[in-house]
Design a protein around this motif. Structure first.
Motif, PDB file in Angstrom:
ATOM      1  N   THR A  42       0.627  -1.102  -0.122  1.00  0.00           N
ATOM      2  CA  THR A  42       0.102  -0.037  -0.213  1.00  0.00           C
ATOM      3  C   THR A  42       0.733   1.082  -0.272  1.00  0.00           C
ATOM      4  N   VAL A  63      -5.871  -3.284  -0.927  1.00  0.00           N
ATOM      5  CA  VAL A  63      -5.956  -3.088   0.536  1.00  0.00           C
ATOM      6  C   VAL A  63      -6.145  -1.559   0.711  1.00  0.00           C
ATOM      7  N   PRO A  64      -6.544  -1.330   2.042  1.00  0.00           N
ATOM      8  CA  PRO A  64      -6.704   0.173   2.302  1.00  0.00           C
ATOM      9  C   PRO A  64      -5.452   1.057   2.012  1.00  0.00           C
ATOM     10  N   TYR A  74      -8.225   4.402   4.043  1.00  0.00           N
ATOM     11  CA  TYR A  74      -9.310   4.826   3.344  1.00  0.00           C
ATOM     12  C   TYR A  74      -9.383   3.330   2.572  1.00  0.00           C
ATOM     13  N   ASP A  75     -10.548   2.677   2.400  1.00  0.00           N
ATOM     14  CA  ASP A  75     -10.752   1.414   1.426  1.00  0.00           C
ATOM     15  C   ASP A  75     -11.373   1.894   0.138  1.00  0.00           C
ATOM     16  N   GLN A  77     -12.141  -0.056  -2.074  1.00  0.00           N
ATOM     17  CA  GLN A  77     -12.964  -1.223  -2.654  1.00  0.00           C
ATOM     18  C   GLN A  77     -14.371  -1.040  -2.087  1.00  0.00           C
ATOM     19  N   LYS A  78     -14.427  -0.532  -0.588  1.00  0.00           N
ATOM     20  CA  LYS A  78     -15.715  -0.336  -0.044  1.00  0.00           C
ATOM     21  C   LYS A  78     -16.206   1.165  -0.172  1.00  0.00           C
ATOM     22  N   LEU A  82     -12.047   3.843   6.866  1.00  0.00           N
ATOM     23  CA  LEU A  82     -11.880   3.050   8.002  1.00  0.00           C
ATOM     24  C   LEU A  82     -11.473   3.578   9.528  1.00  0.00           C
ATOM     25  N   ILE A 204      -6.103  -4.735   9.030  1.00  0.00           N
ATOM     26  CA  ILE A 204      -5.968  -5.727   7.905  1.00  0.00           C
ATOM     27  C   ILE A 204      -5.730  -7.061   8.532  1.00  0.00           C
TER      28      ILE A 204
END
Length: 266
Positions: A42, A63-64, A74-75, A77-78, A82, A204
């Motif tokens: 990351t 991954v975030p 920050y994620d 994907q979602k 976070l 994670i």
């Protein structure tokens, strides 16, 4: 260290990026191979959610990501924050007073969006190069949502006088970071990339993995210090190189790729 046992966190500007603000083919390939082999990669950057989005796609990070110089995880994907540390309300009076003392100072306020007040030539060049979506404002009070980070752009003011003023007028609860030739940033007290990378590893659920970090500037110091293996690129500030366990090639010669190769041998 095997990739599947490793978390690798990289700074962007003057570390992962070359001087043309590009990610070299060698660095990109090394990161992709590291990820395919099970490594967690990351980035820890001063960029905002909007500002980092194109690079998240380019690097295929699943991954975030650590943003706003450690103020936010920050994620993508979602599409979800976070963890975040927002500035207190009193920072607005503080920033206004600094702008009063230095009328030509450029100011960027970062929330989930980017607001620019008095954009300077350096600020405009950066926004154009990064193709950033931003909102130009004439009064910082226009920004109603919580502030995550403030960036001062000093190309039109005397930087030494600005540094002296801020040093002599600290704001309790805040931290000011020198992040570049024309850039000073205000974040919440206690915020750093070092704190954020440890939070990231916990989020994670990878606390058993070895943490490796690479950077070049003041805002990278803490994450290099807390890493199991800290890397500095050759073009890093001297105190960053002093703190690192290993100094690799500079950002023009694929230092990130070299760090990944060294990790495999440790």
């Amino acid at each position: 260290m095997k990739p599947q046992q490793t978390v690798f966190v990289s700074d962007m500007d003057d570390t992962l990026f070359n001087d043309r603000k590009q990610i070299s083919a060698r660095n990109r390939k090394a990161i992709q191979e590291f990820q395919k082999a099970g490594g967690v990669f990351t980035v820890a950057t001063g960029r905002s959610i909007v500002g980092f989005s194109p690079y998240q796609k380019e690097l295929e990070i699943r991954v975030p990501v650590i943003l706003y110089n450690g103020s936010c995880i920050y994620d993508y994907q979602k599409k979800e924050i976070l963890w975040v540390r927002e500035l207190e309300e009193n920072v607005k009076d503080y920033v206004q007073e600094i702008m009063k003392q230095f009328p030509l100072l450029g100011v960027q306020i970062m929330t989930r969006k980017i607001y620019s007040c008095h954009p300077t030539p350096v600020c405009k060049e950066y926004i154009e190069r990064e193709h950033l979506s931003y909102i130009e404002i004439s009064d910082i009070r226009e920004v109603k949502e919580p502030w995550i980070k403030v960036e001062f752009i000093s190309d039109l003011v005397d930087r030494e006088k600005l540094n002296t003023y801020i040093t002599g007028h600290p704001l309790p609860g805040c931290r000011c970071i020198d992040t570049g030739e024309y850039s000073l940033e205000i974040v919440k007290e206690g915020v750093s990339k070092g704190d954020a990378v440890l939070r990231f590893r916990k989020i994670i659920k990878a606390e058993e993995k070895k943490l490796c970090c690479i950077g070049d500037h003041n805002n990278d110091y803490e994450m290099i210090r807390v890493a199991d293996v800290g890397f500095a690129v050759k073009n890093a500030l001297q105190h960053i190189k002093n703190e690192a366990d290993i100094v690799v090639a500079d950002n023009e010669h694929d230092g990130v790729a070299e760090a990944i190769e060294i990790m495999k041998q440790l």
